[in-house]
Design an enzyme around this catalytic site. Structure first.
Site, PDB file in Angstrom:
ATOM      1  N   LYS A  61       1.068  -1.222  -0.044  1.00 55.73           N
ATOM      2  CA  LYS A  61       0.151  -0.017   0.049  1.00 55.73           C
ATOM      3  C   LYS A  61       0.897   1.192   0.001  1.00 55.73           C
ATOM      4  O   LYS A  61       2.014   1.183   0.406  1.00 55.73           O
ATOM      5  CB  LYS A  61      -0.891   0.034   1.233  1.00 55.73           C
TER       6      LYS A  61
HETATM    7  N1  GLU Z   1      -7.338  -0.147  -3.187  1.00 55.52           N
HETATM    8  C1  GLU Z   1      -8.055  -1.203  -3.367  1.00 55.52           C
HETATM    9  C2  GLU Z   1      -8.017  -1.837  -2.480  1.00 55.52           C
HETATM   10  O1  GLU Z   1      -7.757  -1.512  -1.385  1.00 55.52           O
HETATM   11  C3  GLU Z   1      -7.649  -1.686  -4.800  1.00 55.52           C
HETATM   12  C4  GLU Z   1      -6.165  -2.392  -4.851  1.00 55.52           C
HETATM   13  C5  GLU Z   1      -5.653  -3.036  -6.368  1.00 55.52           C
HETATM   14  O2  GLU Z   1      -6.286  -3.006  -6.822  1.00 55.52           O
HETATM   15  O3  GLU Z   1      -4.454  -3.416  -6.195  1.00 55.52           O
HETATM   16  O4  GLU Z   1      -8.429  -3.075  -2.179  1.00 55.52           O
END
Ligand code: GLU
Length: 420
Positions: free
Chosen positions: A110
């Site tokens: 993240k």
């Molecule tokens: N931000 C989204 C989540 O928290 C998607 C992450 C992604 O597609 O890699 O799942």
């Protein structure tokens, strides 16, 4: 409109508590447990950015890679004033579990930038994103870490990230990000995938509980990429969205809000404030409305010990990451409320990100029907695996989802061994 600046705290403590609970439940090997309590790598960078008035603003950017044992790290980038290393670490850890629950070959990552994107121009956002991307070049890439949209980031931001990375490499690398524009290799169906995935698990959860979808009253906190798409799609299924909210407050209509009109209104006016199809209510009132399904689809720590005793939903389906504190979760479950955890409920986004990555690597693209059908298969299978596990272990859905995820990750760690 400035974002609500009551920043969530202790999110990392919640994430670690969930891991410790799951470790006890599945009798996790202590070495694996110790490894999983820490992120693999954390990078913090300064992002000097030229602002429109000529000033130089220095933002702070973070990328956390929690685990890579099942594949490259995967997870979004958020732009928000509340971003901290602890928050991003918790979110990266949740991505590891989320990818494992739906059984896609990724670990968790993240990223975030501490900023107030609502008060920045497009050019300022682009300057900031491109400088951040160039600081990340060494640690991201299709084989090691693949960013995606998250809170306040979208396909435009992904386009800038992909372009900056590609310019530094000297050739186009579409698979370095997902959630990018279709014109540069984005997947059909990705924009609404998280909301669509929540609809699939909500439908399965209602069936499990013997509640008809037709006419079910649904309340959605958050009307952005996730909550907005979910509200539209759940209405198509015959449910009645009786309340929604965003940072400007909430709207209630006992007969169901006209979601299509509200979406058109927010495209024009950005926020739901001023829309005339419902009565104004506060975010707090919204969380305790009597309904069949409550979907917190904004930020962390929204359901707390203060409001959990008053939640009047039959099901809470976590559209956001970490919207329920561990204590609030226990209160909801003790009160007989069926809680579908974030790592299962909102995994549709990363699932279609995986499809986008696969399509990009093969340069072979699928129809939207194909994407949605495969998404449904993944979400329905994952829901029933977790539900089956909760019956076997006689535990709630969060513990069961964590058990499934942690076991999958542990199996990969054991299969690889600890280097050297
Ligand atoms: N931000 C989204 C989540 O928290 C998607 C992450 C992604 O597609 O890699 O799942």
């Amino acid at each position: 409109m400035a974002a609500d600046l009551t920043c969530p705290t202790n999110v990392l403590e919640s994430a670690l508590q969930q891991l410790d609970d799951a470790a006890a439940l599945v009798d996790l090997h202590p070495d694996v447990h110790a490894k999983l309590r820490k992120p693999r790598r954390t990078l913090t960078v300064s992002i000097p950015t030229r602002m429109d008035d000529g000033r130089l603003e220095v933002f702070t950017g973070i990328r956390v890679q929690h685990n890579m044992d099942r594949g490259p790290c995967k997870g979004g980038m958020r732009y928000h004033p509340c971003v901290t290393v602890d928050e991003v670490t918790a979110l990266a850890m949740w991505m590891t579990w989320k990818c494992a629950v739906v059984n896609i070959p990724y670990g968790g990552g993240k990223g975030g930038v501490i900023c107030e994107p609502m008060q920045m121009s497009e050019r300022e956002l682009e300057n900031m994103t491109r400088r951040f991307a160039s600081e990340l070049v060494e640690i991201i890439g299709p084989e090691q870490d693949i960013p995606a949209p998250d809170v306040n980031t979208d396909e435009r931001v992904m386009g800038w990230l992909m372009d900056t990375y590609s310019m530094q490499k000297g050739y186009s690398v579409p698979a370095v990000v997902t959630g990018k524009p279709i014109a540069i290799g984005g997947s059909l169906g990705r924009a609404k995938a998280t909301g669509r995935g929540i609809v699939f698990v909500t439908r399965e959860a209602l069936r499990t509980r013997g509640i008809p979808v037709e006419g079910a009253r649904v309340v959605v906190q958050g009307f952005g990429k996730v909550g907005g798409a979910f509200a539209e799609l759940v209405e198509e299924l015959g449910a009645k969205v009786i309340a929604v909210s965003d940072v400007t407050g909430g709207l209630f209509n006992a007969n169901g809000l006209p979601i299509g009109e509200l979406s058109a209104y927010t495209k024009q006016n950005r926020f739901i404030e001023g829309f005339e199809g419902g009565e104004p209510i506060t975010n707090e009132e919204l969380l305790t409305l009597e309904c069949e399904v409550l979907v917190p689809a904004a930020l962390e720590n929204v359901l707390t010990v203060a409001n959990a005793p008053h939640v009047s939903a039959k099901l809470v389906v976590e559209g956001a990451n970490g919207p329920t504190t561990p204590e609030a979760g226990r209160i909801l479950i003790d009160r007989g409320i069926f809680l579908v955890p974030d790592i299962l409920a909102n995994a549709g986004g990363v699932t279609v990100s995986y499809f986008e990555w696969c399509q990009g690597l093969q340069m072979l693209f699928w129809t939207e029907e194909e994407v949605n059908r495969r998404l449904e298969d993944v979400m329905v299978r994952a829901y029933h695996e977790v539900h089956g596990r909760s019956c076997d272990l006689q535990t709630d859905m969060r513990n069961a989802a964590m058990a499934v995820a942690v076991e999958r990750v542990a199996e990969a760690i054991m299969a690889r061994g600890i280097y050297p």
